[in-house]
Design a protein around this motif. Sequence first.
Motif, PDB file in Angstrom:
ATOM      1  N   LEU A 134       0.844  -1.186   0.000  1.00  0.00           N
ATOM      2  CA  LEU A 134       0.000   0.000   0.000  1.00  0.00           C
ATOM      3  C   LEU A 134       0.882   1.239   0.000  1.00  0.00           C
ATOM      4  O   LEU A 134       1.836   1.324   0.791  1.00  0.00           O
ATOM      5  N   VAL A 135       0.543   2.195  -0.861  1.00  0.00           N
ATOM      6  CA  VAL A 135       1.298   3.438  -0.939  1.00  0.00           C
ATOM      7  C   VAL A 135       0.322   4.600  -0.866  1.00  0.00           C
ATOM      8  O   VAL A 135      -0.601   4.697  -1.675  1.00  0.00           O
ATOM      9  N   GLU A 136       0.544   5.469   0.134  1.00  0.00           N
ATOM     10  CA  GLU A 136      -0.303   6.658   0.282  1.00  0.00           C
ATOM     11  C   GLU A 136       0.329   7.845  -0.431  1.00  0.00           C
ATOM     12  O   GLU A 136       1.556   7.910  -0.599  1.00  0.00           O
ATOM     13  N   SER A 137      -0.512   8.787  -0.794  1.00  0.00           N
ATOM     14  CA  SER A 137      -0.040  10.049  -1.348  1.00  0.00           C
ATOM     15  C   SER A 137      -1.052  11.131  -1.009  1.00  0.00           C
ATOM     16  O   SER A 137      -2.197  10.824  -0.651  1.00  0.00           O
ATOM     17  N   GLY A 138      -0.609  12.380  -1.111  1.00  0.00           N
ATOM     18  CA  GLY A 138      -1.539  13.481  -0.971  1.00  0.00           C
ATOM     19  C   GLY A 138      -1.459  14.266   0.315  1.00  0.00           C
ATOM     20  O   GLY A 138      -2.185  15.240   0.494  1.00  0.00           O
ATOM     21  N   GLY A 139      -0.606  13.868   1.228  1.00  0.00           N
ATOM     22  CA  GLY A 139      -0.490  14.632   2.464  1.00  0.00           C
ATOM     23  C   GLY A 139       0.191  15.962   2.234  1.00  0.00           C
ATOM     24  O   GLY A 139       0.658  16.263   1.133  1.00  0.00           O
ATOM     25  N   GLY A 140       0.238  16.780   3.286  1.00  0.00           N
ATOM     26  CA  GLY A 140       0.904  18.072   3.165  1.00  0.00           C
ATOM     27  C   GLY A 140       0.464  19.025   4.238  1.00  0.00           C
ATOM     28  O   GLY A 140      -0.138  18.638   5.247  1.00  0.00           O
ATOM     29  N   LEU A 141       0.778  20.291   4.008  1.00  0.00           N
ATOM     30  CA  LEU A 141       0.462  21.368   4.934  1.00  0.00           C
ATOM     31  C   LEU A 141      -0.687  22.194   4.369  1.00  0.00           C
ATOM     32  O   LEU A 141      -0.662  22.583   3.195  1.00  0.00           O
ATOM     33  N   VAL A 142      -1.680  22.456   5.198  1.00  0.00           N
ATOM     34  CA  VAL A 142      -2.833  23.228   4.754  1.00  0.00           C
ATOM     35  C   VAL A 142      -3.293  24.114   5.906  1.00  0.00           C
ATOM     36  O   VAL A 142      -3.091  23.777   7.081  1.00  0.00           O
ATOM     37  N   GLN A 143      -3.898  25.233   5.574  1.00  0.00           N
ATOM     38  CA  GLN A 143      -4.438  26.110   6.603  1.00  0.00           C
ATOM     39  C   GLN A 143      -5.779  25.594   7.082  1.00  0.00           C
ATOM     40  O   GLN A 143      -6.495  24.884   6.357  1.00  0.00           O
ATOM     41  N   ALA A 144      -6.125  25.971   8.294  1.00  0.00           N
ATOM     42  CA  ALA A 144      -7.413  25.585   8.848  1.00  0.00           C
ATOM     43  C   ALA A 144      -8.531  26.014   7.900  1.00  0.00           C
ATOM     44  O   ALA A 144      -8.503  27.114   7.342  1.00  0.00           O
ATOM     45  N   GLY A 145      -9.487  25.119   7.724  1.00  0.00           N
ATOM     46  CA  GLY A 145     -10.589  25.366   6.807  1.00  0.00           C
ATOM     47  C   GLY A 145     -10.336  24.844   5.415  1.00  0.00           C
ATOM     48  O   GLY A 145     -11.252  24.801   4.580  1.00  0.00           O
ATOM     49  N   GLY A 146      -9.115  24.450   5.141  1.00  0.00           N
ATOM     50  CA  GLY A 146      -8.747  23.974   3.810  1.00  0.00           C
ATOM     51  C   GLY A 146      -9.081  22.513   3.596  1.00  0.00           C
ATOM     52  O   GLY A 146      -9.687  21.854   4.448  1.00  0.00           O
ATOM     53  N   SER A 147      -8.664  22.014   2.443  1.00  0.00           N
ATOM     54  CA  SER A 147      -8.972  20.651   2.032  1.00  0.00           C
ATOM     55  C   SER A 147      -7.719  19.945   1.533  1.00  0.00           C
ATOM     56  O   SER A 147      -6.795  20.582   1.022  1.00  0.00           O
ATOM     57  N   LEU A 148      -7.722  18.641   1.715  1.00  0.00           N
ATOM     58  CA  LEU A 148      -6.700  17.765   1.144  1.00  0.00           C
ATOM     59  C   LEU A 148      -7.372  16.480   0.711  1.00  0.00           C
ATOM     60  O   LEU A 148      -8.396  16.082   1.285  1.00  0.00           O
ATOM     61  N   ARG A 149      -6.758  15.826  -0.257  1.00  0.00           N
ATOM     62  CA  ARG A 149      -7.248  14.525  -0.697  1.00  0.00           C
ATOM     63  C   ARG A 149      -6.101  13.535  -0.617  1.00  0.00           C
ATOM     64  O   ARG A 149      -5.058  13.720  -1.235  1.00  0.00           O
TER      65      ARG A 149
END
Length: 121
Positions: A4-19
Amino acid sequence: QVQLVESGGGLVQAGGSLRLSCTASGSTFRLNAISRYRWYRQGAGKQRELVATINKGGVTNYADSVKGRFTISRDNAKNTWDLQMNGLNPEDTAVYYCNAWGVLDMVFDYWGQGTQVTVSS
């Protein structure tokens, strides 16, 4: 075996979105035997917690803390499952892990390496 390989993490401001995305590869026999596709997370100094599950039939379940904000989905053809995270807040900061669970002659359980999600206030 299954990888299994994950992707898509990172730094985001409150209220933002990530996938986040998880891609599974390996034994076709075991891939077809996976019945539960999950996302977990572990914040600093906290226990790992189950965030969301989607089963082979497409039924989903969520932790109370993410209901209405996170959505788990799966692409059967690509052996991937995603976690769409909206309305992120600093309490969502954690390492997120995807997990595949199934049964053949015995229970099997595979984990990704984890991807960091950091939400700044």
